[in-house]
Design a protein around this motif. Structure first.
Motif, PDB file in Angstrom:
ATOM      1  N   VAL A 219      39.937  43.163  35.811  1.00 24.82           N
ATOM      2  CA  VAL A 219      39.923  41.770  36.289  1.00 24.82           C
ATOM      3  C   VAL A 219      40.269  40.817  35.142  1.00 24.82           C
ATOM      4  CG1 VAL A 219      38.471  39.919  37.225  1.00 24.82           C
ATOM      5  CG2 VAL A 219      38.269  42.233  38.154  1.00 24.82           C
ATOM      6  N   ILE A 220      39.675  41.045  33.971  1.00 26.45           N
ATOM      7  CA  ILE A 220      39.913  40.144  32.835  1.00 26.45           C
ATOM      8  C   ILE A 220      41.367  40.211  32.383  1.00 26.45           C
ATOM      9  CG2 ILE A 220      39.293  39.716  30.407  1.00 26.45           C
ATOM     10  CD1 ILE A 220      36.384  40.576  31.262  1.00 26.45           C
ATOM     11  N   ARG A 221      41.926  41.412  32.333  1.00 26.39           N
ATOM     12  CA  ARG A 221      43.359  41.537  31.984  1.00 26.39           C
ATOM     13  C   ARG A 221      44.212  40.742  32.970  1.00 26.39           C
ATOM     14  NH1 ARG A 221      45.800  42.040  27.895  1.00 26.39           N
ATOM     15  NH2 ARG A 221      44.634  43.886  27.269  1.00 26.39           N
ATOM     16  N   LEU A 222      43.877  40.827  34.253  1.00 24.14           N
ATOM     17  CA  LEU A 222      44.692  40.145  35.265  1.00 24.14           C
ATOM     18  C   LEU A 222      44.532  38.637  35.209  1.00 24.14           C
ATOM     19  CD1 LEU A 222      44.176  42.614  38.228  1.00 24.14           C
ATOM     20  CD2 LEU A 222      46.358  42.082  37.105  1.00 24.14           C
ATOM     21  N   LEU A 223      43.327  38.177  34.908  1.00 23.98           N
ATOM     22  CA  LEU A 223      43.177  36.723  34.964  1.00 23.98           C
ATOM     23  C   LEU A 223      43.630  36.044  33.680  1.00 23.98           C
ATOM     24  CD1 LEU A 223      40.206  35.643  33.621  1.00 23.98           C
ATOM     25  CD2 LEU A 223      39.386  36.798  35.649  1.00 23.98           C
ATOM     26  N   HIS A 224      43.760  36.813  32.601  1.00 24.27           N
ATOM     27  CA  HIS A 224      44.289  36.245  31.361  1.00 24.27           C
ATOM     28  C   HIS A 224      45.118  37.329  30.652  1.00 24.27           C
ATOM     29  CE1 HIS A 224      44.793  33.965  27.829  1.00 24.27           C
ATOM     30  NE2 HIS A 224      43.778  34.441  27.145  1.00 24.27           N
ATOM     31  N   PRO A 225      46.356  37.569  31.121  1.00 17.54           N
ATOM     32  CA  PRO A 225      47.124  38.742  30.687  1.00 17.54           C
ATOM     33  C   PRO A 225      47.265  38.966  29.172  1.00 17.54           C
ATOM     34  CG  PRO A 225      48.130  37.807  32.626  1.00 17.54           C
ATOM     35  CD  PRO A 225      47.030  36.857  32.233  1.00 17.54           C
ATOM     36  N   PRO A 226      47.432  37.926  28.331  1.00 16.21           N
ATOM     37  CA  PRO A 226      47.646  38.248  26.904  1.00 16.21           C
ATOM     38  C   PRO A 226      46.382  38.635  26.135  1.00 16.21           C
ATOM     39  CG  PRO A 226      48.343  35.989  27.446  1.00 16.21           C
ATOM     40  CD  PRO A 226      47.532  36.479  28.580  1.00 16.21           C
TER      41      PRO A 226
END
Ligand code: 5AD
Ligand code: FES
Length: 354
Positions: free
Chosen positions: A261-268
């Motif tokens: 979820v964290i990768r998706l909501l803030h990709p970099p």
């Protein structure tokens, strides 16, 4: 309800912000299928930005002396069974020498809130590290300090600062910490670090006592808004000499779900597959990478102190040499199709892979 879940999933997969209620709903209604779908999306977007590179950070645990008494932490001040130590600047420079030889280009100095490490001592140490290794990043993880202190350390050459927010819910924060610590000050520290130009990391434990879908939803909302450069999340693991000795550990399942979820909501975001995750499952770090993490932090501390830096029980890698840890992690990453790179591993601001 099913449509609702589907809509939320689509939003997340297209990197749109969710509301706090949306995050809570997603957490409460997650299924193995949903986790798999989010992991797939997370891996895909990470590949676009970082390829298959996994960044390594050499973790130097400089002191287990701490003035604080966080209820979950094994090095809390009131733990009389903790065998205390601190490393001198010379000890730390020796760890860095070894780390540089092994290919580390980021050194993370982590420790309890120990007054021995004055601004003057740290500024001098950081200056020496940067002079000797100008191609390396220095990350600090030394807890709450004043604005002036953070400023001085930044001017001395520090690049990054890790300060987990621990939980974005004030009441939950207060249930995990003694009255001498405040949620407001924690958040103020994070804002100060950001304004001083550090690459900033926040983060939290998964499954900490009192955590709910609602408190986690606040964590996710906070991360979506704050957009940290780094985010450290790992399972809570009980420590026998703390108030939470009998509490259950967090799970691999929920940790991996949240990593995606964290990768998706803030990709970099730079997202470590933590040692705590490797502690609760033999392939925890591999599972973390496959859920969207892209950083590992092997231990560079002298072997003689590794067991003493026990934030939680059964921590892995306490008996290994630094070279063994690095080789072990390289092999583990290769086994799942990723490679550890010799690189400072700065955050990429845009979605353009070099
Ligand atoms: N289990 C897992 N993580 C812990 N930390 C502290 N104690 C524990 C524990 N018992 C984490 C905190 C802290 C980081 C350095 O380690 O989130 O910010
Ligand atoms: Fe330390 Fe595997 S990473 S031994």
């Amino acid at each position: 309800m099913r449509e609702n879940l589907q809509d939320l999933t689509e939003l997340l997969l297209s990197h749109q912000p969710l509301t706090e209620e949306g995050f809570a709903f997603l957490i409460e209604n997650r299924t193995p299928e949903l986790s798999a779908r989010l992991a797939q999306g997370a891996v895909q977007v990470r590949r676009q930005i970082y390829g298959t590179a996994v960044y390594v950070r050499g973790l130097i645990e400089i002191s287990n002396i701490c003035k604080n008494d966080c209820l979950y932490c094994g090095i809390r001040a009131s733990n009389k069974n903790c065998d205390r130590y601190r490393l001198s600047p010379e000890d730390i420079l020796l760890c860095a020498d070894e780390g540089y030889r092994l290919g580390f280009r980021t050194f993370v100095l982590q420790g309890g809130e120990d007054a021995y490490y004055t601004d003057a001592l740290l500024a001098d140490l950081i200056g020496r590290l940067k002079e000797k290794y100008p191609d390396c990043a220095v990350t600090l993880s030394l807890g709450e300090r004043s604005y002036e202190s953070y400023k001085r350390l930044k001017e001395a050459g520090a690049d990054r600062y890790l300060l987990r927010h621990e939980t974005a819910d004030k009441a939950h924060y207060e249930s995990l910490h003694p009255a001498s610590m405040s949620f407001e000050n924690r958040m103020e520290c994070l804002r100060n670090l950001r304004s001083l130009g550090y690459q900033v990391g926040c983060g939290f434990m998964v499954g900490s006592p009192g955590q709910t879908a609602q408190t986690l939803a606040k964590d996710l909302k906070f991360i979506a808004d704050f957009k940290p450069d780094m985010c450290g999340i790992g399972p809570f693991v009980p420590h026998a000499d703390t108030v939470f000795a009998k509490e259950p550990a967090g799970t691999v399942e929920l940790t991996c779900f949240l990593l995606s979820v964290i990768r998706l909501l803030h990709p970099p975001v730079l997202l470590p597959a933590t040692t705590a995750l490797g502690t609760i499952h033999p392939e925890g770090r591999e599972l973390g990478i496959l859920a969207g993490a892209n950083v590992v932090m092997p231990n560079l501390s002298p072997e003689s102190v590794r067991e003493k830096y026990a934030l939680y029980d059964n921590k892995i890698c306490t008996g290994e040499e630094s070279a063994q840890c690095k080789d072990c992690l390289s092999a583990r990453m290769r086994s799942i199709g990723y490679e550890i790179v010799t690189d400072r591993g700065d955050v990429k601001k845009r979605m353009d892979k070099e």
